[in-house]
Write an enzyme that holds these catalytic residues in place. Structure first.
Site, short mmCIF file in Angstrom:
data_model
loop_
_atom_site.label_atom_id
_atom_site.label_comp_id
_atom_site.label_asym_id
_atom_site.label_seq_id
_atom_site.Cartn_x
_atom_site.Cartn_y
_atom_site.Cartn_z
N ASP A 1 5.30 27.38 32.98
CA ASP A 1 5.46 27.46 34.43
C ASP A 1 4.69 26.29 35.03
OD1 ASP A 1 6.55 29.82 33.66
OD2 ASP A 1 5.33 31.10 34.94
N HIS B 1 -0.05 29.68 29.56
CA HIS B 1 -1.03 30.03 30.60
C HIS B 1 -1.26 31.54 30.58
CE1 HIS B 1 2.88 30.55 32.61
NE2 HIS B 1 2.30 31.36 33.46
N GLY C 1 8.60 56.35 35.67
CA GLY C 1 7.51 56.73 34.76
C GLY C 1 7.10 55.67 33.77
N HIS D 1 13.08 30.55 32.01
CA HIS D 1 12.26 31.22 33.03
C HIS D 1 13.03 31.40 34.33
CE1 HIS D 1 8.79 32.41 35.44
NE2 HIS D 1 8.09 32.51 34.33
N ASP E 1 11.11 25.25 33.44
CA ASP E 1 10.95 26.35 34.40
C ASP E 1 12.02 26.28 35.50
OD1 ASP E 1 10.02 28.14 36.32
OD2 ASP E 1 8.13 27.09 36.68
N HIS F 1 5.57 27.29 41.40
CA HIS F 1 6.71 26.80 40.60
C HIS F 1 7.37 25.59 41.26
CE1 HIS F 1 6.76 30.34 37.90
NE2 HIS F 1 6.35 30.99 38.98
N HIS G 1 -0.79 34.17 32.76
CA HIS G 1 -0.12 35.19 33.57
C HIS G 1 0.44 36.30 32.69
CE1 HIS G 1 0.56 32.57 37.40
NE2 HIS G 1 -0.51 33.31 37.49
#
Length: 555
Positions: free
Chosen positions: A163, A72, A47, A390, A195, A368, A74
Site C-alpha cells: 500500500d 507494513h 457473530g 489490492h 495498489d 493510497h 495494517h
C-alpha cells in the site's frame, strides 16, 4: 533440453476485496509469501469476528515455504499471521514498527517464543533459499515503516508496491524511494503488482502534513474538549494530534484498546515523540477543564464495540459526551461502513456535540495513491507485465485501463482473482489454472467451524426467529403424555399471540397423533413431519418462515 522452470504468482487474498492480503511466489521447490492479512466480516456474517484466508494450498506445500515478507503493519496485511503461524511456522521478515505490532499479536496468541522474526530496514536485500532475493524499498503510507518489495527470481524481477502513496512532505521526512524504483525500471522489471485502492480518484493524494495544519487551526480556535477518532495504526496522524495539543496547551488521553497498544508500541520504538507531561491517563480527564483536554479514540468506522460508538450511545464508563465537546472523525468510512459511521454521527448531533468530519474540513487524507501517482510508478518501473492488486474487481479493471494509457499493452495486464495461478518466464505470462482459495471465518476461539450452513441458520434466526415444539411420548404406551409445548424466540411474543401459539400446539398434536398411529415410524421421520406441518401452518397464518426446531423426548 531441460524444460525451463516458471515463476508462479498465486494471490490467495486481497483481490476482488479490500482485506486479507496474501500472495505466494513459487519457483521450483521454493515459495515465499508477501503479507498475511485478515478482513472484517460483512453484514451477512452475523457473530463472526474476522475473516482469514483459506491456506489449503500452502498447507499442502508447507515444506517449500521459505518465509513471509511484510509490507507494513495494517491488519489487512498482518492480521492473519497468528492463525497461519499456528499451522505453518516459518520466519517472518518486516521493518521495525511492523514487527513491533506483530510481536504484540503473537504474545496474545502465546506464539512469541516459537516464531523467528527478522527485522530489516528499507534498503536491505535478503537472499532467500536458492532462487529468491527480496529488497525492501521505502514507501509512504498511512502507517510508518511501510515498504515495497523488489523480488528477484531466475526469470526476472517482480515489484510489489504494497500500500503506498507519493508524499513529498511526509511527517518523518522520509519520502518514497522513487530513485530506486526508477533504477530497477532501467535494469528491467518483469512484472509490477500495484495498489489499486484509489484508482478512481484523479490527481494526487494530499500530503499527511496538510492534516496537521487543519488540526492546528481547529485547536487554536476551540474552547471545548476535543475528541478525535482515527485509525489506531496511523502513527503519523496521532503524532500530529499530539503536536497540535502540546502547542495549544492541552493534555492528551487515549481511549480504545488498539489505540492504547499502538501508542505504547510506537513510543517504545521511537516512532512517536510525546513531550513530557502531555500524555495523561483517561481516568484523569476530569481533573482538567474541557479546553485543556484532547481525547484520541478508536471508532472512526462506527464499529459497534469501539470507544467512540460507546461514547455516542452513552455507554462509555469514563467519557460522557456533552454539548461542550468537539468531535473530529479523522478518517473516511471504508466501503460498507457508511451506515455505521452515519449512525454514530447522528447520535453525536442528538447529544448536541459539535462534529467535524471529512466533508466539513480537511481532517483526513488517504494513504493510497491516486491516478497520477499510479501512472508515475508505472512510468518509472516500466514493467513488461502488470498485475493490479489490492482492490475490488472494478478497481483492478480500472487500474488495468490506466496502465494501457501509459503504454502497457492490454494483453500484458492480468486481472486475477484469489486462487489464480499466473505463470511467467522472462518472455511470456499466462494464467495456467487455479488453486483453492477462499474465506475462513473466525468466531471467538473457533477457526473455520462456522461455515455456510451455520451462517445460513444464523441469518434465518436473525430474520425470522425461532419456534421450538417439544413433544413428550411415553416409552411403553407410545402416546403423548401431555400436549406439545411451544416456545417462541424472536418470532412473536407468546402472551400477545396466544391464538397463534394455540394453533401451532393443535397442529403439532394432530401431526404427532398421525405419526404415532403408524407403526415403526422412526424419530427423524416424525420430526420431519412435525416440522413441515408447523411450518406450513405458520406460513398460512403469518406469511413468515421462522426456524422450526422439533424436539421429541421419550420418558
Amino acid at each position: 533440453m531441460a524444460k525451463t522452470k516458471k515463476l508462479k504468482i498465486i494471490p490467495l487474498g486481497g483481490l476482488d476485496e479490500i482485506g486479507k492480503n496474501l500472495t505466494a511466489f513459487e519457483y521450483g521447490n521454493e515459495i515465499i509469501m508477501v503479507d498475511c492479512g485478515m478482513a472484517f466480516p460483512d453484514d451477512d456474517m452475523p457473530g463472526v469476528d474476522m475473516v482469514i484466508n483459506d491456506i489449503s494450498y500452502l498447507e499442502k506445500n508447507w515444506q517449500k515455504i521459505q518465509g513471509i515478507f511484510l509490507t507494513h503493519g495494517h491488519e489487512d496485511h498482518i492480521g492473519g499471521l497468528p492463525y497461519f503461524l499456528k499451522s505453518i511456522n516459518v520466519p517472518v521478515y518486516g521493518t521495525r514498527l511492523t514487527l513491533g505490532l506483530v510481536e504484540h499479536k503473537l504474545k496474545e496468541h502465546n506464539l512469541m517464543s516459537e516464531v523467528k522474526l527478522v527485522r530489516v530496514k528499507a534498503g536491505t536485500i535478503l537472499s532467500v533459499g536458492q532462487h529468491f532475493s527480496v529488497e525492501f524499498i521505502r514507501t509512504n503510507h498511512s502507517i510508518a515503516d511501510s515498504v515495497a518489495l523488489a523480488i528477484k527470481t531466475p526469470v526476472g524481477t517482480v515489484i510489489h508496491t504494497g500500500d503506498f502513496k507519493i508524499d513529498t512532505t511526509p511527517i518523518n521526512g522520509e519520502m518514497i524511494d522513487l530513485a530506486r524504483l526508477g533504477q530497477l525500471g532501467r535494469e528491467g522489471v518483469l512484472a509490477l503488482m500495484s495498489d489499486s485502492t484509489n484508482v478512481e480518484r484523479k490527481g494526487f493524494a494530499m500530503s499527511e502534513s496538510t492534516v496537521g495544519a487543519t488540526f492546528d487551526q481547529i485547536f487554536s480556535n476551540c474552547n471545548k474538549r476535543i475528541i478525535i477518532a482515527t485509525f489506531a495504526s496511523n502513527v503519523h496522524r496521532v503524532q500530529q494530534i499530539i503536536d497540535a495539543a502540546a502547542k495549544n496547551g492541552r493534555k492528551v488521553a487515549v481511549s480504545g484498546r488498539s489505540m492504547e497498544n499502538i501508542v505504547e508500541i510506537s513510543i517504545l520504538l521511537g516512532y512517536m515523540k510525546v513531550p513530557e507531561g502531555v500524555l495523561i491517563n483517561i481516568d484523569s480527564i476530569k481533573k482538567y477543564r474541557p479546553n485543556q483536554v484532547v481525547i484520541i479514540t478508536t471508532g472512526s468506522q462506527g464499529e459497534p464495540m469501539s470507544a467512540l460508538t460507546r461514547m455516542a450511545f452513552s455507554d462509555h464508563r469514563k467519557v460522557e459526551i456533552t454539548e461542550n465537546d468537539l468531535i473530529i472523525l479523522s478518517a473516511t468510512p471504508i466501503p460498507g461502513n457508511e451506515k455505521s459511521v452515519s449512525a454514530v454521527i447522528n447520535e453525536l448531533f442528538k447529544i448536541g456535540a459539535e462534529v467535524i468530519y471529512k466533508s466539513l474540513a480537511e481532517v483526513h487524507v488517504s494513504g493510497h495513491a491516486c491516478q497520477e501517482e499510479l501512472k508515475l510508478i508505472l512510468a518509472l518501473v516500466k514493467p513488461k507485465f502488470f498485475i493490479p492488486v489490492h482492490g475490488e474487481h472494478r478497481h483492478l479493471v480500472l487500474h488495468k485501463e490506466l496502465a494501457e494509457k501509459v503504454g502497457i499493452p492490454a494483453k500484458n495486464s492480468f486481472v486475477l482473482s484469489n486462487g489464480s495461478v499466473l505463470e511467467l518466464d522472462s518472455e511470456r505470462a499466462r494464467i495456467s489454472g487455479t488453486v483453492q482459495a477462499g474465506k475462513i471465518l473466525v468466531d471467538g476461539l473457533g477457526v473455520g467451524d462456522v461455515g455456510n450452513i451455520v451462517l445460513r441458520d444464523r441469518k434465518h434466526l436473525s430474520q425470522d426467529g425461532l419456534i421450538i415444539v417439544v413433544v413428550t411420548i411415553g416409552h411403553d404406551t407410545r402416546t403423548m403424555i401431555s400436549r406439545p409445548d411451544v416456545i417462541s424466540r424472536g418470532f412473536v411474543y407468546v402472551r400477545e399471540a396466544e391464538n397463534l401459539i394455540e394453533g401451532v400446539r393443535y397442529i403439532a398434536e394432530e401431526s404427532m397423533e398421525e405419526c404415532l398411529s403408524k407403526r415403526n415410524m422412526d424419530w427423524s421421520t416424525m420430526k420431519s413431519a412435525l416440522k413441515s406441518a408447523v411450518a406450513r401452518y405458520i406460513f398460512e397464518q403469518t406469511k413468515r418462515n421462522p426456524m422450526i426446531l422439533p424436539i421429541i423426548e421419550e420418558i
